[in-house]
Design a protein around this motif. Sequence first.
Motif, mmCIF file in Angstrom:
data_model
loop_
_atom_site.group_PDB
_atom_site.id
_atom_site.type_symbol
_atom_site.label_atom_id
_atom_site.label_comp_id
_atom_site.label_asym_id
_atom_site.label_seq_id
_atom_site.Cartn_x
_atom_site.Cartn_y
_atom_site.Cartn_z
ATOM 1 N N ARG A 197 0.866 -1.180 0.000
ATOM 2 C CA ARG A 197 0.000 0.000 0.000
ATOM 3 C C ARG A 197 0.902 1.229 0.000
ATOM 4 N NH1 ARG A 197 -5.205 -0.471 1.063
ATOM 5 N NH2 ARG A 197 -5.409 1.275 2.503
ATOM 6 N N GLN A 241 -5.027 -8.573 -16.484
ATOM 7 C CA GLN A 241 -6.265 -7.896 -16.104
ATOM 8 C C GLN A 241 -5.909 -6.798 -15.098
ATOM 9 O OE1 GLN A 241 -5.764 -11.327 -15.035
ATOM 10 N NE2 GLN A 241 -6.122 -12.020 -17.123
ATOM 11 N N GLU A 242 -6.694 -5.746 -15.118
ATOM 12 C CA GLU A 242 -6.399 -4.624 -14.217
ATOM 13 C C GLU A 242 -7.621 -4.264 -13.395
ATOM 14 O OE1 GLU A 242 -5.343 -0.993 -16.209
ATOM 15 O OE2 GLU A 242 -4.635 -0.036 -14.373
ATOM 16 N N THR A 243 -7.386 -3.792 -12.178
ATOM 17 C CA THR A 243 -8.479 -3.229 -11.393
ATOM 18 C C THR A 243 -7.984 -1.953 -10.706
ATOM 19 O OG1 THR A 243 -10.134 -3.634 -9.654
ATOM 20 C CG2 THR A 243 -7.979 -4.650 -9.343
ATOM 21 N N THR A 245 -9.265 0.646 -7.629
ATOM 22 C CA THR A 245 -10.273 0.993 -6.621
ATOM 23 C C THR A 245 -10.168 2.456 -6.210
ATOM 24 O OG1 THR A 245 -8.865 0.399 -4.728
ATOM 25 C CG2 THR A 245 -10.196 -1.365 -5.698
ATOM 26 N N GLU A 255 -2.876 0.505 -10.517
ATOM 27 C CA GLU A 255 -2.967 0.216 -9.080
ATOM 28 C C GLU A 255 -2.745 -1.284 -8.824
ATOM 29 O OE1 GLU A 255 -6.693 1.453 -7.163
ATOM 30 O OE2 GLU A 255 -6.591 -0.338 -5.911
ATOM 31 N N THR A 258 -3.388 -8.282 -12.310
ATOM 32 C CA THR A 258 -3.126 -9.718 -12.279
ATOM 33 C C THR A 258 -2.660 -10.108 -13.674
ATOM 34 O OG1 THR A 258 -5.490 -10.068 -12.654
ATOM 35 C CG2 THR A 258 -4.713 -10.354 -10.412
ATOM 36 N N ALA A 272 0.235 -11.458 -9.385
ATOM 37 C CA ALA A 272 -0.529 -10.250 -9.066
ATOM 38 C C ALA A 272 0.415 -9.215 -8.493
ATOM 39 C CB ALA A 272 -1.632 -10.555 -8.063
ATOM 40 N N ASN A 276 -1.799 -1.081 -3.879
ATOM 41 C CA ASN A 276 -2.852 -0.816 -2.889
ATOM 42 C C ASN A 276 -3.207 -2.048 -2.064
ATOM 43 O OD1 ASN A 276 -4.405 1.076 -1.632
ATOM 44 N ND2 ASN A 276 -6.071 1.051 -3.121
ATOM 45 N N VAL A 277 -2.451 -3.129 -2.219
ATOM 46 C CA VAL A 277 -2.685 -4.357 -1.446
ATOM 47 C C VAL A 277 -1.332 -4.895 -0.995
ATOM 48 C CG1 VAL A 277 -3.847 -6.592 -1.370
ATOM 49 C CG2 VAL A 277 -4.496 -4.939 -3.147
ATOM 50 N N MET B 188 -9.472 -6.588 -0.645
ATOM 51 C CA MET B 188 -8.777 -6.036 -1.819
ATOM 52 C C MET B 188 -8.370 -7.086 -2.848
ATOM 53 S SD MET B 188 -8.723 -2.783 -1.227
ATOM 54 C CE MET B 188 -7.498 -2.109 -2.357
ATOM 55 N N HIS B 189 -8.087 -8.299 -2.393
ATOM 56 C CA HIS B 189 -7.574 -9.309 -3.337
ATOM 57 C C HIS B 189 -7.845 -10.701 -2.787
ATOM 58 C CE1 HIS B 189 -5.001 -10.956 -6.481
ATOM 59 N NE2 HIS B 189 -4.475 -11.744 -5.558
ATOM 60 N N TRP B 237 -16.971 -9.968 -14.551
ATOM 61 C CA TRP B 237 -16.311 -10.565 -15.711
ATOM 62 C C TRP B 237 -15.406 -11.705 -15.280
ATOM 63 C CZ3 TRP B 237 -11.123 -10.355 -14.930
ATOM 64 C CH2 TRP B 237 -10.575 -9.259 -14.236
ATOM 65 N N THR B 239 -11.896 -14.033 -16.887
ATOM 66 C CA THR B 239 -10.900 -14.355 -17.903
ATOM 67 C C THR B 239 -10.305 -15.709 -17.503
ATOM 68 O OG1 THR B 239 -9.284 -13.053 -16.642
ATOM 69 C CG2 THR B 239 -10.271 -11.991 -18.559
ATOM 70 N N GLY B 265 -16.643 -4.466 -6.391
ATOM 71 C CA GLY B 265 -15.896 -3.670 -5.422
ATOM 72 C C GLY B 265 -14.439 -3.469 -5.788
ATOM 73 N N GLY B 266 -13.992 -4.118 -6.863
ATOM 74 C CA GLY B 266 -12.621 -3.910 -7.322
ATOM 75 C C GLY B 266 -11.707 -5.092 -7.082
ATOM 76 N N ILE B 268 -10.009 -8.521 -7.737
ATOM 77 C CA ILE B 268 -9.842 -9.588 -8.719
ATOM 78 C C ILE B 268 -9.488 -10.849 -7.940
ATOM 79 C CG2 ILE B 268 -8.525 -10.483 -10.672
ATOM 80 C CD1 ILE B 268 -8.003 -7.662 -11.604
ATOM 81 N N VAL B 285 -7.082 -10.869 1.264
ATOM 82 C CA VAL B 285 -6.339 -9.802 1.930
ATOM 83 C C VAL B 285 -7.094 -8.486 1.786
ATOM 84 C CG1 VAL B 285 -4.843 -9.581 -0.107
ATOM 85 C CG2 VAL B 285 -4.087 -8.618 2.071
ATOM 86 N N GLY B 286 -7.196 -7.800 2.908
ATOM 87 C CA GLY B 286 -7.894 -6.528 2.921
ATOM 88 C C GLY B 286 -6.982 -5.409 3.371
ATOM 89 N N LYS B 365 -11.868 -11.166 -21.849
ATOM 90 C CA LYS B 365 -12.877 -10.978 -20.805
ATOM 91 C C LYS B 365 -14.264 -11.371 -21.288
ATOM 92 C CE LYS B 365 -11.192 -7.239 -17.969
ATOM 93 N NZ LYS B 365 -11.316 -5.853 -17.509
#
Lengths: 369, 369
Positions: A197, A241-243, A245, A255, A258, A272, A276-277, B188-189, B237, B239, B265-266, B268, B285-286, B365
């Motif tokens: 993070r 792939q992207e995310t 938040t 941010e 994967t 990954a 932010n994680v 988050m993941h 989605w 993949t 929520g973002g 993956i 993991v948050g 996707k």
Amino acid sequence: MSTRRDFLQNMGLGIGFASLAPTLLQTTQAAGISQNPAPKLRVALMGLGSYATRVAEAMKTCQSAVLTGIVTGTPAKIPVWKEKYALADKNIYSYETLGELKNNPDIDVVYVITPNSLHHTHVIQVAATGKHVITEKPMADTAKHAEEMIKACEKAGVKLLVGYRMHFEPYTREVIRMLRDGEMGTLMHVDNYMGFRIGDPTQWRLKKDLAGGGALMDVGVYCLNAARYLTNEEPLWVTAQETKTDPVKFKEVDETITFQLGFPGGVIASCATSYNVNLERLYAVGTKGFVEMSPAYSYGPIKGRTHKGPLNEPVVTHQTLQMDGMADIILNGKTMTPAVDGYEGLRDMKIIDAIYESIRKKGVKIQLG
Amino acid sequence: MSTRRDFLQNMGLGIGFASLAPTLLQTTQAAGISQNPAPKLRVALMGLGSYATRVAEAMKTCQSAVLTGIVTGTPAKIPVWKEKYALADKNIYSYETLGELKNNPDIDVVYVITPNSLHHTHVIQVAATGKHVITEKPMADTAKHAEEMIKACEKAGVKLLVGYRMHFEPYTREVIRMLRDGEMGTLMHVDNYMGFRIGDPTQWRLKKDLAGGGALMDVGVYCLNAARYLTNEEPLWVTAQETKTDPVKFKEVDETITFQLGFPGGVIASCATSYNVNLERLYAVGTKGFVEMSPAYSYGPIKGRTHKGPLNEPVVTHQTLQMDGMADIILNGKTMTPAVDGYEGLRDMKIIDAIYESIRKKGVKIQLG
């Protein structure tokens, strides 16, 4: 000393570390044989941010590399660094005076630790002075730039290395040895994760024009580089792939990404990376066992375990080992596997390019080749 | 008893387990109040392979479900099962006599444990007899079939449950509770992996017409189902990528698949499943912490840890808990979250369909909707 020597000997690096030389020297001196001490690699650091400070501190305990100079655009840093590392005035450069390096016999190599997008320009500038270059990872912001950097160094007849710290790290070396020796059987699957993070929203790592990209550039490169050294192969394809938040903080750069790398032997490395994680794991599983490192890529201590139990390798300062190892490569022409040269960096940059391309194309496979 | 009671009470299932009824009954009996014992769910098992044997053994210690019948196409198994589980002759069926179930008051529900592709036919046949149905996961071989199964059960007015064993499992429940209570902060993941090296190459799991698919159908469903209950969301989605290292053994079905689910929520969720690699991990993991279960999906003991330390939940026989829990759902109309009904199964089947579609389309996707 003996602990460190035992450790180096146990690393299975396949390279003779220059750092062993002083010990050998003491032996020959004790036997009454006169000999000059082994030369040390004389290093200038360019870009005096927090990572350069870490490298400078680590180099205090190097046996075959020594900090002799700096290149900085911030005059206020000069007195602090001069004092702390006993630097001579003539070895202190600004970006304007960089060209004068060519006349300085006290500096063998410049370690470029500037923002990613500047590596290209800075490496080419250093090469033009006839000095060797180490560039921090990621090697560049694009594969095209990486290729130009290699060409410039080849034209100038200087060596180009990339700061692949983990290639020198004992747990990583042991895991590679176990895989090569077949202790996990046939490698079947790899998971690599690296993320954290990120703090200060104003830092250069979040600016596209300086960083080139986000988490993928900065720490995702550990995952993909590890996938290559774990498999000992080059990937055939990549998907990604992207995310996002937090589109404000991460307006300019990625941010969380994967990505998956498909290797010729059938392994898919599932990776990954994030700004932010908190994520940090290397996992490789074969037909006969597994290995896990977690933490796997940060500055240590690294922790590892396998199907046989915990791994117990020496806890070392990664940058000390890296700089001693690079001294041996530059001064003695030693080679190591995996390599830490420009071609190694270029292979990663081509994959990074392909990851961004796959994201733009909604995850579709990008063939590498 | 008290250990089991404490455990059930601590599970936070949000459902009152029928298995508590006997204890309450003993209390009321001790107080001199006359009362009939709580009715038990009377279960027939269809398809007497190794998993049905596991369920039958587990049901010996159920408090609110009891094995009363079987449906088998293998007459040689009948005397063994009759003897072992004290089954009445009139509760023993073949696939030809299945329709007669409608006249049998000793059977409330049939648990369909036949090969995946046969669930569709068998569930519809059972529903036509007016009996409730439990089908083992994966619910069906396609989402289309899953929808038809739901419609048939609704038309017949019977309940349809899917054998989502982990929904009743204490470590899993505790992890869900921690996430819902915000103990990991914002999720988050997610990484979920489940795979094993499959044995006998002649088994039905490797035949496309019986299994519907390979590792993804059989054990990948754990990963995707877990991704949904960890996030408490439906993916937007998916993949997916496939690799096959043994095209002979895995001629008809998938060997190893990696897939990714993108949530609103973002998050993956990065997943892998295999019939040729030992893999088993649930990781979430948050912003404030993490949870890991490994082993995570097999029959136990499950192991778990979080940022706060090891998880210590009761070690239970999953199928015992599942059948007691399903008794409460069928007999008492209890609900639970996540659900274990046909709609829950259908959601997974739609994702499985989309994973195969993404593989056919080179990883692109697939929007879910």
